[in-house]
Design a protein around this motif. Structure first.
Motif, mmCIF file in Angstrom:
data_model
loop_
_atom_site.group_PDB
_atom_site.id
_atom_site.type_symbol
_atom_site.label_atom_id
_atom_site.label_comp_id
_atom_site.label_asym_id
_atom_site.label_seq_id
_atom_site.Cartn_x
_atom_site.Cartn_y
_atom_site.Cartn_z
ATOM 1 N N LEU A 1 -5.579 5.504 6.229
ATOM 2 C CA LEU A 1 -5.471 4.518 5.147
ATOM 3 C C LEU A 1 -5.757 3.107 5.659
ATOM 4 C CD1 LEU A 1 -2.390 5.830 3.145
ATOM 5 C CD2 LEU A 1 -4.799 5.857 2.458
ATOM 6 N N PHE A 2 -5.306 2.809 6.877
ATOM 7 C CA PHE A 2 -5.585 1.508 7.500
ATOM 8 C C PHE A 2 -7.092 1.325 7.660
ATOM 9 C CE2 PHE A 2 -5.864 -0.829 11.699
ATOM 10 C CZ PHE A 2 -5.565 -2.079 11.189
ATOM 11 N N LYS A 3 -7.785 2.360 8.112
ATOM 12 C CA LYS A 3 -9.241 2.293 8.281
ATOM 13 C C LYS A 3 -9.937 2.158 6.923
ATOM 14 C CE LYS A 3 -9.147 2.889 12.753
ATOM 15 N NZ LYS A 3 -9.647 1.919 13.700
ATOM 16 N N LEU A 4 -9.447 2.883 5.924
ATOM 17 C CA LEU A 4 -10.049 2.809 4.592
ATOM 18 C C LEU A 4 -9.796 1.444 3.952
ATOM 19 C CD1 LEU A 4 -9.215 6.421 3.373
ATOM 20 C CD2 LEU A 4 -11.475 5.524 3.997
ATOM 21 N N LEU A 5 -8.647 0.838 4.236
ATOM 22 C CA LEU A 5 -8.375 -0.521 3.747
ATOM 23 C C LEU A 5 -9.360 -1.518 4.363
ATOM 24 C CD1 LEU A 5 -6.620 -2.596 2.214
ATOM 25 C CD2 LEU A 5 -5.187 -2.698 4.248
ATOM 26 N N LYS A 6 -9.605 -1.376 5.670
ATOM 27 C CA LYS A 6 -10.600 -2.229 6.329
ATOM 28 C C LYS A 6 -11.972 -2.056 5.670
ATOM 29 C CE LYS A 6 -8.907 -2.370 11.117
ATOM 30 N NZ LYS A 6 -9.327 -2.030 12.488
ATOM 31 N N ALA A 7 -12.325 -0.799 5.367
ATOM 32 C CA ALA A 7 -13.613 -0.539 4.719
ATOM 33 C C ALA A 7 -13.679 -1.215 3.359
ATOM 34 C CB ALA A 7 -13.837 0.976 4.582
ATOM 35 N N ALA A 8 -12.597 -1.137 2.591
ATOM 36 C CA ALA A 8 -12.581 -1.766 1.261
ATOM 37 C C ALA A 8 -12.737 -3.283 1.374
ATOM 38 C CB ALA A 8 -11.286 -1.416 0.535
ATOM 39 N N LEU A 9 -12.065 -3.885 2.353
ATOM 40 C CA LEU A 9 -12.197 -5.330 2.549
ATOM 41 C C LEU A 9 -13.623 -5.708 2.950
ATOM 42 C CD1 LEU A 9 -8.816 -6.102 4.357
ATOM 43 C CD2 LEU A 9 -9.456 -6.695 2.010
#
Length: 153
Positions: A14-22
């Motif tokens: 989820l941390f990696k996916l949040l970075k991707a969204a940003l």
């Protein structure tokens, strides 16, 4: 591995996916600003947010935005989308609990740590330090997990 270990890997995902969204937001914003007068757009947002344009930090940020050329903006967009692809690959692979994703995440995250240290050295901030600590913790945990998990036959 225990289900609590899998939950931690999914939290990392989820941390990696949040970075991707940003990064998607950064890339889309860069492309949106590509053929616009950046100074007036940023000036508008400074007014909307009620920031003081005379404040030295706001003035410095305004100057940095005014100095952006179309080439720099396009490069920012392209690099954002490249990193988005990498973070999406990591996040989805980790969410699916794939061994290759653990290795991929260790390699990619470790390769970015020197850049993070350099950025902290240039312009220290609490957020940059927090991201560095989180990334080191992620690498440490994933290495521990890879080393101690037995491959299934």
């Amino acid at each position: 591995m225990k289900s609590s270990d899998n939950r931690l890997v999914r939290l990392i995902a989820l941390f990696k996916l949040l970075k991707a969204a940003l990064l998607i937001a950064v890339g889309m914003s860069a492309l949106h600003l590509l053929h616009k007068d950046i100074a007036s757009v940023v000036g508008h947002w400074v007014a909307v947010l009620g920031l003081d344009p005379g404040n030295r930090y706001v003035a410095r940020a305004l100057q940095k935005f005014a100095d952006l050329t179309p080439t720099k903006i396009k490069s920012l967009g392209v690099v954002s989308f490249i990193y988005t692809g990498l973070f999406l690959t990591e996040g989805i692979g980790l969410w699916l609990l794939k061994r290759w994703a653990e290795w991929f995440s260790v390699i990619l995250t470790t390769s970015l740590i020197p850049v993070e240290i350099y950025e902290i050295h240039r312009h220290p901030s609490a957020l940059k330090c927090l991201v560095l600590i989180l990334n080191v913790a992620v690498v440490g945990y994933l290495l521990y997990r890879i080393r101690n998990e037995r491959p299934s036959m």
